[in-house]
Write a protein that holds these residues in place. Structure first.
Motif, PDB file in Angstrom:
ATOM      1  N   ARG A   1       0.838  -1.197   0.000  1.00  0.00           N
ATOM      2  CA  ARG A   1       0.000   0.000   0.000  1.00  0.00           C
ATOM      3  C   ARG A   1       0.875   1.249   0.000  1.00  0.00           C
TER       4      ARG A   1
ATOM      5  N   SER B   1       1.589   5.211   5.193  1.00  0.00           N
ATOM      6  CA  SER B   1       0.545   5.652   6.132  1.00  0.00           C
ATOM      7  C   SER B   1       0.725   7.127   6.495  1.00  0.00           C
ATOM      8  N   ASP B   2      -0.343   7.720   6.987  1.00  0.00           N
ATOM      9  CA  ASP B   2      -0.288   9.109   7.443  1.00  0.00           C
ATOM     10  C   ASP B   2       0.743   9.280   8.558  1.00  0.00           C
TER      11      ASP B   2
ATOM     12  N   ASN C   1       0.005  -3.574   9.583  1.00  0.00           N
ATOM     13  CA  ASN C   1      -1.053  -2.605   9.891  1.00  0.00           C
ATOM     14  C   ASN C   1      -0.801  -1.872  11.198  1.00  0.00           C
TER      15      ASN C   1
ATOM     16  N   GLN D   1       1.878  -0.351  11.765  1.00  0.00           N
ATOM     17  CA  GLN D   1       2.871   0.655  11.360  1.00  0.00           C
ATOM     18  C   GLN D   1       4.307   0.185  11.557  1.00  0.00           C
TER      19      GLN D   1
END
Length: 119
Positions: free
Chosen positions: A69, A72-73, A110, A112
């Motif tokens: 993906r 992440s933010d 997931n 992080q």
């Protein structure tokens, strides 16, 4: 494998690895209250080491398609701060590129954090 930290690419890989391990664990500590160093022997032994991380990045092979993906933010925020505050935009860009690649290759869970060892 010993890592030559005189090589700027290796320094950037170490910085990316640190962000995906230590910084992510500290974030979990802040969110959950779990002791920062509270890991079992099995968890420690199953962690991906720096050399394995560098090999995975160089191989350019997706290791976990379900985790592939965009960054992440949380990690994007750290990368933006590094770019803004580091004083070395080229180096910050190298770190950012490695972290982006780690996400695209499915190396970041997931939570992080860098995934455990893979085959």
């Amino acid at each position: 494998m010993s890592v030559d930290f005189g090589n700027p690419s290796n320094k950037a890989a170490f910085q990316a690895y640190s962000q995906l391990t230590l910084v992510s664990r500290f974030k979990q500590h802040l969110e959950t209250g779990r002791d920062f160093g509270d890991q079992t022997i099995e968890e420690i032994e199953s962690q991906m080491g720096l050399s394995e991380f560098m090999d995975a990045i160089k191989s350019d092979k997706v290791v976990n398609p379900g985790l592939s993906r965009e960054v992440s933010d949380f990690h994007n925020g750290i990368l933006r701060d590094r770019m803004r505050l580091s004083g070395d935009v080229a180096y910050a860009g190298q770190v950012s590129s490695i972290i982006n690649k780690a996400f695209k290759l499915g190396l970041v869970g997931n939570d992080q954090e860098l995934i455990r060892k893979y085959k």
